[in-house]
Design a protein around this motif. Structure first.
Motif, PDB file in Angstrom:
ATOM      1  N   MET A 164       1.208  -1.272   0.270  1.00 29.08           N
ATOM      2  CA  MET A 164       0.175   0.454  -0.152  1.00 29.08           C
ATOM      3  C   MET A 164       0.732   1.629   0.286  1.00 29.08           C
ATOM      4  O   MET A 164       1.696   1.900   0.934  1.00 29.08           O
ATOM      5  N   ALA A 165       1.135   2.329  -0.429  1.00 34.46           N
ATOM      6  CA  ALA A 165       1.646   3.285  -1.123  1.00 34.46           C
ATOM      7  C   ALA A 165       0.999   4.150   0.168  1.00 34.46           C
ATOM      8  O   ALA A 165       0.435   4.114   0.507  1.00 34.46           O
ATOM      9  N   ASP A 166       2.428   5.150   0.658  1.00 35.30           N
ATOM     10  CA  ASP A 166       1.623   6.264   1.700  1.00 35.30           C
ATOM     11  C   ASP A 166       3.410   7.190   0.951  1.00 35.30           C
ATOM     12  O   ASP A 166       3.393   7.041  -0.409  1.00 35.30           O
ATOM     13  N   LEU A 167       2.987   8.709   1.780  1.00 40.34           N
ATOM     14  CA  LEU A 167       3.422   9.642   1.095  1.00 40.34           C
ATOM     15  C   LEU A 167       4.791   9.783   1.071  1.00 40.34           C
ATOM     16  O   LEU A 167       5.419  10.576   0.016  1.00 40.34           O
ATOM     17  N   ASN A 168       5.639   8.982   1.477  1.00 39.99           N
ATOM     18  CA  ASN A 168       7.024   8.248   1.675  1.00 39.99           C
ATOM     19  C   ASN A 168       7.130   7.304   0.633  1.00 39.99           C
ATOM     20  O   ASN A 168       8.581   7.357  -0.355  1.00 39.99           O
ATOM     21  N   SER A 169       5.919   6.620   0.363  1.00 37.15           N
ATOM     22  CA  SER A 169       6.247   6.156  -1.499  1.00 37.15           C
ATOM     23  C   SER A 169       6.898   6.336  -2.224  1.00 37.15           C
ATOM     24  O   SER A 169       6.924   8.186  -3.019  1.00 37.15           O
ATOM     25  N   SER A 170       8.073   5.691  -3.680  1.00 38.33           N
ATOM     26  CA  SER A 170       7.730   6.271  -4.785  1.00 38.33           C
ATOM     27  C   SER A 170       6.990   6.958  -5.552  1.00 38.33           C
ATOM     28  O   SER A 170       5.527   6.569  -5.792  1.00 38.33           O
ATOM     29  N   ILE A 171       6.646   7.844  -6.514  1.00 39.55           N
ATOM     30  CA  ILE A 171       5.812   8.203  -7.146  1.00 39.55           C
ATOM     31  C   ILE A 171       5.414   7.894  -8.586  1.00 39.55           C
ATOM     32  O   ILE A 171       4.767   7.420  -8.993  1.00 39.55           O
ATOM     33  N   GLN A 172       6.238   6.636  -9.071  1.00 39.29           N
ATOM     34  CA  GLN A 172       6.066   6.056 -10.025  1.00 39.29           C
ATOM     35  C   GLN A 172       4.650   5.052  -9.243  1.00 39.29           C
ATOM     36  O   GLN A 172       4.112   4.559 -10.707  1.00 39.29           O
ATOM     37  N   TYR A 173       4.786   4.293  -8.222  1.00 35.91           N
ATOM     38  CA  TYR A 173       3.069   3.920  -7.861  1.00 35.91           C
ATOM     39  C   TYR A 173       2.010   4.619  -7.967  1.00 35.91           C
ATOM     40  O   TYR A 173       0.940   4.292  -7.675  1.00 35.91           O
ATOM     41  N   LEU A 174       1.767   6.264  -8.490  1.00 35.22           N
ATOM     42  CA  LEU A 174       0.622   6.576  -8.102  1.00 35.22           C
ATOM     43  C   LEU A 174       0.470   7.098  -9.773  1.00 35.22           C
ATOM     44  O   LEU A 174       1.053   6.369 -10.068  1.00 35.22           O
ATOM     45  N   LYS A 175      -1.138   6.515  -9.750  1.00 36.42           N
ATOM     46  CA  LYS A 175      -1.134   6.283 -10.882  1.00 36.42           C
ATOM     47  C   LYS A 175      -1.710   7.387 -11.790  1.00 36.42           C
ATOM     48  O   LYS A 175      -1.174   8.547 -11.273  1.00 36.42           O
ATOM     49  N   GLY A 176      -1.654   6.919 -13.285  1.00 36.98           N
ATOM     50  CA  GLY A 176      -0.730   7.715 -14.367  1.00 36.98           C
ATOM     51  C   GLY A 176       0.288   7.700 -14.119  1.00 36.98           C
ATOM     52  O   GLY A 176       0.898   8.941 -15.043  1.00 36.98           O
ATOM     53  N   GLY A 218       4.239   5.925 -13.028  1.00 43.77           N
ATOM     54  CA  GLY A 218       5.177   4.555 -13.482  1.00 43.77           C
ATOM     55  C   GLY A 218       6.045   5.035 -13.594  1.00 43.77           C
ATOM     56  O   GLY A 218       6.708   6.149 -13.317  1.00 43.77           O
ATOM     57  N   PRO A 219       7.079   4.387 -14.583  1.00 46.22           N
ATOM     58  CA  PRO A 219       8.774   4.761 -14.116  1.00 46.22           C
ATOM     59  C   PRO A 219       9.524   5.204 -15.188  1.00 46.22           C
ATOM     60  O   PRO A 219      10.694   6.159 -14.875  1.00 46.22           O
ATOM     61  N   ALA A 220       8.446   5.674 -16.292  1.00 42.81           N
ATOM     62  CA  ALA A 220       9.617   6.367 -17.398  1.00 42.81           C
ATOM     63  C   ALA A 220       8.858   7.638 -16.744  1.00 42.81           C
ATOM     64  O   ALA A 220       9.814   8.764 -16.818  1.00 42.81           O
ATOM     65  N   PHE A 221       7.462   8.238 -16.507  1.00 37.09           N
ATOM     66  CA  PHE A 221       7.200   9.510 -16.060  1.00 37.09           C
ATOM     67  C   PHE A 221       8.015   9.807 -14.559  1.00 37.09           C
ATOM     68  O   PHE A 221       7.772  11.037 -13.927  1.00 37.09           O
ATOM     69  N   ALA A 222       8.507   9.249 -13.597  1.00 37.01           N
ATOM     70  CA  ALA A 222       8.804   9.300 -13.295  1.00 37.01           C
ATOM     71  C   ALA A 222      10.267  10.083 -13.018  1.00 37.01           C
ATOM     72  O   ALA A 222      10.535  10.407 -12.849  1.00 37.01           O
ATOM     73  N   LYS A 223      11.226   9.205 -13.517  1.00 38.33           N
ATOM     74  CA  LYS A 223      11.931  10.021 -14.043  1.00 38.33           C
ATOM     75  C   LYS A 223      11.859  11.146 -15.048  1.00 38.33           C
ATOM     76  O   LYS A 223      13.236  12.259 -14.274  1.00 38.33           O
ATOM     77  N   LYS A 224      10.481  11.277 -15.954  1.00 44.34           N
ATOM     78  CA  LYS A 224      10.891  12.769 -15.407  1.00 44.34           C
ATOM     79  C   LYS A 224      10.720  13.766 -14.486  1.00 44.34           C
ATOM     80  O   LYS A 224      10.964  15.093 -14.278  1.00 44.34           O
ATOM     81  N   PHE A 225       9.374  13.240 -13.502  1.00 43.15           N
ATOM     82  CA  PHE A 225       9.323  14.382 -12.023  1.00 43.15           C
ATOM     83  C   PHE A 225      10.646  14.276 -11.338  1.00 43.15           C
ATOM     84  O   PHE A 225      10.886  15.419 -10.972  1.00 43.15           O
ATOM     85  N   GLU A 226      11.625  13.364 -11.372  1.00 45.06           N
ATOM     86  CA  GLU A 226      13.114  13.397 -11.014  1.00 45.06           C
ATOM     87  C   GLU A 226      13.074  14.604 -10.902  1.00 45.06           C
ATOM     88  O   GLU A 226      14.421  15.432 -10.471  1.00 45.06           O
TER      89      GLU A 226
END
Length: 680
Positions: free
Chosen positions: A1-13, A15-23
């Motif tokens: 179960m995701a929480d505030l400290n979870s990686s953003i990639q686990y948020l709906k919409g 994923g790993p590719a966009f997580a790198k953009k957010f970084e």
């Protein structure tokens, strides 16, 4: 179960590719995304009538679709699609290139909201590639947030991800004490964050922003006061009052009144029971190094070593040579310590530092390494403070029991902003220039005069002088069309227009040794012209350089332009600064003309703050302090004062935030300053 400290990639919409953009935006967790607030909003609640919509600014109109024209191919192979829409005031042409699907979605007779920049004239108004929303969409969400984007991360995707993150907003702890929320009628943290991402109306957004601005400034002030109190607790190097006249009499010229005053403030601190924590702030050429030399002399007469930290090797060497001239006649040995030294040289320097023979150590970050051990460091000086954060200052101070600390900055900062940026320091200001320093003439020209300007440069070089040319970017793909890239400019403009002249290239992606070598060549007269990015702004002294040319001057804040201008005018010859810009905005041209008539760096800083906001002072490095997300130091000075008073009151009752009721507050301050590397 995701929480505030979870990686953003686990948020709906995401994923790993966009997580790198957010970084790239510094967003790694769901918490980071929630606390990354919109930079502005598209307000659909008050659309303009078509006839009253302003030109060339983002605005919204509400209009009904009248007819759709069939797509047609135009010059260049592009497909143009147009739709006509109208309201009671007039008709608006909506146009798309190679995007006929956007027009196909519209239904004739339906009313929509269109957002973009209006062009045309009173009889023909046009909107190119507008954002389109239905009346139902506007009713559901009247404000559309716009975030700081990055390449490959569409604005719509970013906004959708932020909305998805709101599912976790109630997990955010509220760092503000409940009595503060009650006293100032502020909403809880979760409610404010939800409202800032998805406001229901103007009042909802205003209340959320007011609370978040207060919280940001409150946490910042608490962190700064804690940093300051840490320094105040430690014992300092005890010094006794001494007459400074022997030092002043040794100079070839009389010091200014401001230099004497600042030195007096520093000496008073050096003789106090707590360690000095002072910022020496002065305009370009105001003589900060001489004040530092006086402080070093005073410490040496009291039997203490001093250290000066410079941001670059070439600047460290320059300081070492200048200070040796001033101090070695008094028996103060000046030792250089930089990364480029030979192992044998470094060994000799380290031994002199350890046994106390080195009365002054001048160096770069090499001074912070573990191998450097002082015998009795009493005074630590950091030059060009904006290149070092609070953490680096702490590392230098950690070389002794708690030496006195003096930091120097050539960036003139209005006092309110200075108290926030350097809230853990007392401030001394040098507001006089030494006599005999010639004013630098400043001119503003357009690119049409560039060839004439190069003729002037050639004459200056023929007369034996040197010139700087500054461009705002390194490569073409880093900039907008028409912006001068330093590599291309060097090859295609500077070299062809100055045939036979010795031209050097300098930019931030070069290796430190390469940069130092080019700067050395320019300093020693082996180059006629230096084409560079802003890496030359730090105070290397080249008295023979008489011309500073700044391309795309509109891309720089006035304070940055003023700093660059200060690289010339250091010798006996007349010097000038030439600002080049083809920007057509009246506001931009007015700013550049202001600089042409103003030599006072503090006046420049005030003007910059009023017209551009605090961005010029708070860049990515943020001077070792956390980045401000929502507060505006021009608009929010009243809130800042309230936050300072509340922070003082709280810390008077709980100096180290050890009361369990302040746990969330303590955690948030630590998280905020840890991100900036300030509380280590």
């Amino acid at each position: 179960m995701a929480d505030l400290n979870s990686s953003i990639q686990y948020l709906k919409g995401v994923g790993p590719a966009f997580a790198k953009k957010f970084e790239k935006l510094g967003i790694q967790t769901i918490r980071d995304l929630l606390l990354c607030y919109p930079r502005k909003y598209i307000d659909y609640t008050q659309p303009y009538p078509i006839a009253g919509a302003p030109y060339d600014v983002d605005c919204c109109v509400r209009a009904t679709v009248l007819q759709k024209e069939p797509p047609r191919r135009i010059k260049g192979g592009r497909v143009l699609t147009r739709v006509l829409a109208a309201d009671d005031s007039g008709v608006l042409a909506l146009s798309w290139f190679n995007a006929s699907y956007a027009a196909e979605k519209l239904i004739t007779g339906q009313t929509y909201y269109f957002e973009g920049r209006i062009s045309g004239n009173m009889t023909h108004r046009e909107l190119l590639h507008p954002l389109v929303r239905t009346e139902a969409q506007v009713a559901e969400s009247p404000f559309v947030p716009v975030y700081h984007g990055t390449e490959g991360l569409p604005a719509a995707r970013q906004a959708a991800c932020a909305r998805a993150a709101l599912a976790y907003v109630d997990e955010l702890q509220d760092p503000l004490p409940p009595e503060l929320l009650t006293r100032y009628k502020m909403p809880p943290k979760a409610q404010a964050v939800r409202a800032v991402h998805a406001p229901r109306d103007h009042a909802d957004l205003a209340a959320a922003r007011r609370r978040l601005i207060f919280e940001e400034l409150y946490l910042l002030q608490i962190g700064i006061f804690l940093l300051r109190s840490h320094g105040r607790r430690a014992a300092s190097a005890p010094m006794r009052p001494l007459d400074l006249e022997p030092f002043w009499r040794s100079l070839p010229y009389a010091p200014t009144g401001a230099q004497r005053r600042a030195t007096g403030e520093i000496v008073q601190d050096l003789c106090a029971r707590t360690p000095m924590n002072r910022l020496l702030q002065g305009d370009v050429g105001s003589g900060k190094t001489l004040v530092a030399a006086a402080a070093i002399w005073f410490a040496a007469q009291n039997g203490w070593q001093s250290a000066m930290l410079a941001p670059t090797e070439i600047l460290a060497r320059q300081h070492a040579a200048n200070l040796a001239d001033r101090l070695e006649p008094f028996g103060v040995n000046v030792t250089l310590l930089v990364g480029g030294m030979k192992a044998s040289e470094k060994k000799i320097a380290l031994a002199a530092i350890a046994d106390g023979r080195a009365g002054l150590v001048v160096g770069t970050h090499a001074v912070l390494t573990d191998s450097v051990q002082f015998r009795n460091l009493g005074l630590a000086i950091v030059d060009e403070q904006h290149r070092f954060g609070v953490r680096q200052r702490g590392l230098l101070a950690g070389k002794a029991q708690s030496p006195h600390l003096l930091v120097m900055s050539a960036t003139p900062i209005p006092r309110t902003l200075g108290l926030l940026m350097y809230g853990d320091l007392d401030i001394s200001v040098l507001d006089e220039l030494p006599p005999g320093r010639k004013p630098i003439k400043t001119w503003f020209i357009t690119g049409k005069k560039r060839r004439d300007m190069y003729g002037f440069l050639d004459k200056q070089i023929a007369a034996g002088h040197q010139a700087y040319i500054v461009c705002p970017a390194i490569e073409e793909n880093e900039l907008d069309a028409g912006m001068q890239a330093v590599k291309t400019y060097y090859a295609e403009v500077a070299c062809p227009l100055l045939p036979g002249r010795r031209i050097g290239l300098l930019h931030g992606k070069m290796k430190p040794k390469e940069k130092d070598e080019v700067m050395r060549q320019f300093k020693e007269g082996e180059l006629d012209v230096l084409v560079s990015t802003t890496v030359i702004e730090v105070g290397v002294d080249v008295p023979n350089a008489t011309v500073m040319v700044i391309e795309n001057a509109e891309r720089f804040g006035l304070s940055a332009l003023h700093q660059l201008r200060g690289r010339v005018g250091r010798g006996a010859a007349d010097s000038c600064c030439i600002l080049i810009s083809d920007h057509e905005s009246d506001a931009v041209r007015e700013r550049l003309r202001f600089l042409c008539h103003t030599a006072d760096g503090f006046a420049v800083a005030r003007y910059d703050l009023e017209t551009r906001g605090p961005g010029d002072f708070f860049g990515e490095a943020q001077h070792g302090l956390p980045t401000l997300r929502v507060a505006d130091l021009v608009q929010d000075t009243r809130t800042l004062r309230v936050a300072q008073e509340e922070a003082r009151t709280l810390l008077a009752a709980d100096p180290n935030l050890t009361d369990p009721v302040h746990r969330a507050l303590s955690d948030e301050v630590e998280r905020l300053f840890a991100t900036a590397g300030a509380m280590n």
